[in-house]
Write a protein that holds these residues in place. Structure first.
Motif, mmCIF file in Angstrom:
data_model
loop_
_atom_site.group_PDB
_atom_site.id
_atom_site.type_symbol
_atom_site.label_atom_id
_atom_site.label_comp_id
_atom_site.label_asym_id
_atom_site.label_seq_id
_atom_site.Cartn_x
_atom_site.Cartn_y
_atom_site.Cartn_z
ATOM 1 N N TRP A 73 -7.867 -10.326 17.113
ATOM 2 C CA TRP A 73 -8.226 -8.734 17.336
ATOM 3 C C TRP A 73 -7.854 -8.546 17.893
ATOM 4 N N HIS A 74 -6.729 -8.916 19.207
ATOM 5 C CA HIS A 74 -5.803 -8.746 20.406
ATOM 6 C C HIS A 74 -4.429 -7.423 19.192
ATOM 7 N N GLU A 75 -4.180 -8.752 18.441
ATOM 8 C CA GLU A 75 -3.146 -8.253 17.761
ATOM 9 C C GLU A 75 -2.906 -6.779 16.965
ATOM 10 N N SER A 76 -4.286 -7.230 16.443
ATOM 11 C CA SER A 76 -4.548 -5.451 15.058
ATOM 12 C C SER A 76 -5.753 -4.974 16.299
ATOM 13 N N HIS A 77 -5.775 -4.752 17.555
ATOM 14 C CA HIS A 77 -6.043 -3.698 17.859
ATOM 15 C C HIS A 77 -4.720 -3.019 19.253
ATOM 16 N N GLN A 78 -3.994 -2.244 18.825
ATOM 17 C CA GLN A 78 -2.853 -2.122 20.167
ATOM 18 C C GLN A 78 -3.169 -1.185 20.378
ATOM 19 N N TYR A 79 -3.388 0.005 18.536
ATOM 20 C CA TYR A 79 -3.828 1.088 19.198
ATOM 21 C C TYR A 79 -5.129 1.917 19.292
ATOM 22 N N CYS A 80 -5.670 3.032 19.947
ATOM 23 C CA CYS A 80 -6.649 3.696 20.046
ATOM 24 C C CYS A 80 -7.188 4.489 18.269
ATOM 25 N N SER A 81 -8.095 4.192 18.445
ATOM 26 C CA SER A 81 -8.866 4.891 16.601
ATOM 27 C C SER A 81 -8.528 6.235 16.888
ATOM 28 N N LYS A 82 -9.191 6.904 18.328
ATOM 29 C CA LYS A 82 -9.577 8.425 18.232
ATOM 30 C C LYS A 82 -8.209 9.066 18.709
ATOM 31 N N THR A 83 -6.817 8.708 19.865
ATOM 32 C CA THR A 83 -5.965 9.206 20.040
ATOM 33 C C THR A 83 -4.974 8.429 19.093
ATOM 34 N N GLY A 84 -4.732 7.532 18.857
ATOM 35 C CA GLY A 84 -3.121 6.758 18.451
ATOM 36 C C GLY A 84 -2.531 6.192 19.335
ATOM 37 N N GLN A 85 -2.860 5.951 21.115
ATOM 38 C CA GLN A 85 -1.957 5.759 22.451
ATOM 39 C C GLN A 85 -2.297 4.193 22.170
ATOM 40 N N PRO A 86 -1.529 3.752 23.000
ATOM 41 C CA PRO A 86 -1.744 2.253 22.669
ATOM 42 C C PRO A 86 -2.516 1.712 23.987
ATOM 43 N N THR A 87 -3.389 0.977 23.535
ATOM 44 C CA THR A 87 -4.092 -0.092 24.628
ATOM 45 C C THR A 87 -3.990 -0.742 24.767
ATOM 46 N N GLN A 88 -4.220 -1.255 26.415
ATOM 47 C CA GLN A 88 -4.296 -2.000 27.181
ATOM 48 C C GLN A 88 -5.042 -3.087 27.710
ATOM 49 N N LYS A 89 -5.124 -5.117 27.262
ATOM 50 C CA LYS A 89 -6.051 -5.826 27.587
ATOM 51 C C LYS A 89 -5.930 -5.616 29.105
ATOM 52 N N ASN A 90 -6.867 -6.255 29.377
ATOM 53 C CA ASN A 90 -7.626 -6.621 30.896
ATOM 54 C C ASN A 90 -7.439 -7.968 30.560
ATOM 55 N N LEU A 91 -6.586 -8.197 31.624
ATOM 56 C CA LEU A 91 -5.565 -10.033 31.619
ATOM 57 C C LEU A 91 -6.785 -10.874 31.083
ATOM 58 N N ALA A 92 -7.755 -11.356 31.557
ATOM 59 C CA ALA A 92 -8.478 -12.687 30.539
ATOM 60 C C ALA A 92 -8.465 -11.691 28.813
ATOM 61 N N GLY A 93 -8.380 -10.545 28.782
ATOM 62 C CA GLY A 93 -8.329 -10.252 26.930
ATOM 63 C C GLY A 93 -9.788 -10.232 26.341
ATOM 64 N N SER A 94 -10.260 -9.757 27.493
ATOM 65 C CA SER A 94 -11.831 -10.065 26.885
ATOM 66 C C SER A 94 -12.515 -7.902 26.102
ATOM 67 N N LYS A 95 -10.882 -7.109 26.797
ATOM 68 C CA LYS A 95 -11.468 -5.723 26.231
ATOM 69 C C LYS A 95 -9.929 -5.374 26.296
ATOM 70 N N ARG A 96 -9.798 -4.296 25.738
ATOM 71 C CA ARG A 96 -8.863 -3.161 25.503
ATOM 72 C C ARG A 96 -9.299 -2.088 25.884
ATOM 73 N N VAL A 97 -8.192 -1.718 26.979
ATOM 74 C CA VAL A 97 -8.459 0.118 26.996
ATOM 75 C C VAL A 97 -7.731 1.158 26.684
#
Length: 342
Positions: A154-178
């Motif tokens: 999931w993290h590998e395939s969600h590196q970028y925001c689907s709205k802005t195209g900007q990179p997303t960043q995971k929290n340390l635990a990997g439970s989300k990306r922002v």
């Protein structure tokens, strides 16, 4: 001030959890790790790590058994230093659970950092495709492997925001990306799939797809359409695939399944009327669909892919292994049939 508040909060949580079950304590602890990067970073120094390379888990073969080794944080640090990689790689790991003693477990994919052969040589093991690994490790380790790989994928395939195209960043635990540009938070998701063992009361219906291993039959399954309930999806799939109308059904269990891409398998038993059992197979989806009697199912449960092969190259029917929820459905049907009064 924030650090003081977090320390007080953790102390209060610890006291509160003292009166709760081991399970509740574990869930509270894991939730803290997901919500507090500082706390998670500290936990990484005492946790254990499961290694992957291009989403393939690292296994060690001991005799005839395949083991899923856990590397300590100290061992991870030693390996990274020896192979001249920075410790910051550990922060790319994702949290996948913890022991009853609150030793956190992390999964880390080292692709891009180290050559696969170098790690295999250093640790005396091999990175194994998940489709094989799931069925050779101990049954209790299969769910951990599946969830770890699913989260890494999931993290590998969600590196970028689907709205802005900007990179997303995971929290340390990997439970989300922002995405900090849009403020959108992304959470890992699963696709709901209904898997249904259809029966007419004395027989069960099993099917094959062209992509299956030769001789393997399993229960019907299909993704839930957007807006569908489980009940609606179940009835639709049975109608679409084999042309039968479900009269009633019963929920059995659920299971996370990593193929094709992180599914929640919702397992059910369905009953069709005894007067309406003629199969009208959808050949675009299925290669074969047919009714199996109890004796044939019992024989199929004794076989695997290797033992089902005949001298002429054909294969006798066999069914998914016990790691798959389809196996549970078939076993439940057998128990129901054998417990019926004669």
């Amino acid at each position: 001030m924030a650090a003081i508040y977090q320390a007080v909060h953790r102390r209060a949580s610890s006291l509160f959890c003292r009166f709760h079950s081991t399970y509740v304590k574990k869930m509270r602890y894991l939730n803290e790790l997901k919500e507090d990067d500082g706390f998670c970073r500290q936990a990484q120094t005492s946790g254990t790590f499961y290694l992957f390379h291009n989403l393939s888990p690292f296994l060690q073969k001991v005799g005839k058994k395949y083991l899923l080794p856990q590397l300590s944080a100290a061992e991870m640090k030693r390996i990274l230093e020896k192979l001249k990689e920075t410790e910051q790689w550990i922060e790319k790991s994702v949290l996948i659970g913890c022991s009853d003693e609150h030793v956190p477990h992390f999964a880390l994919d080292l692709a891009g950092a180290l050559e696969k052969s170098v790690i295999e040589s250093e640790l005396q093991g091999s990175f194994t495709d998940l489709r094989k690994a799931l069925f050779v490790v101990d049954v209790k380790d299969s769910p951990l492997l599946a969830s770890a790989q699913a989260l890494l994928r999931w993290h590998e395939s969600h590196q970028y925001c689907s709205k802005t195209g900007q990179p997303t960043q995971k929290n340390l635990a990997g439970s989300k990306r922002v995405c900090h540009a849009s403020g959108i938070t992304y959470y890992p998701q699963m696709s709901p799939v209904v898997i249904t063992l259809v029966s007419d009361g004395s027989r069960c219906l099993l099917t094959r797809q062209p992509s299956f291993p030769q001789g393997m039959y399993t229960a019907l399954s299909g993704f839930c359409d957007l807006g569908e309930s489980v009940e609606e999806a179940l009835r639709r799939e049975v109608a679409e695939e084999v042309g039968l109308e479900v009269e009633s059904f019963q929920y059995s269990a659920s299971q996370h399944w990593p193929f094709p891409s992180s599914c929640l398998m919702i397992a059910c038993h369905a009953l069709v009327g005894g007067q309406q059992t003629e199969i009208s197979m959808n050949s675009l989806e299925l290669e074969e669909a047919r009714w199996f009697g109890l004796e044939e199912v019992l024989e199929g449960l004794k076989r695997d892919h290797a033992s089902s092969k005949q001298d002429d190259g054909s294969f006798l029917p066999w069914f998914p292994p016990r790691q798959a929820i389809a196996h549970k459905l078939i076993n439940e049907w057998v128990k129901q049939q054998t417990s019926r009064p004669t």
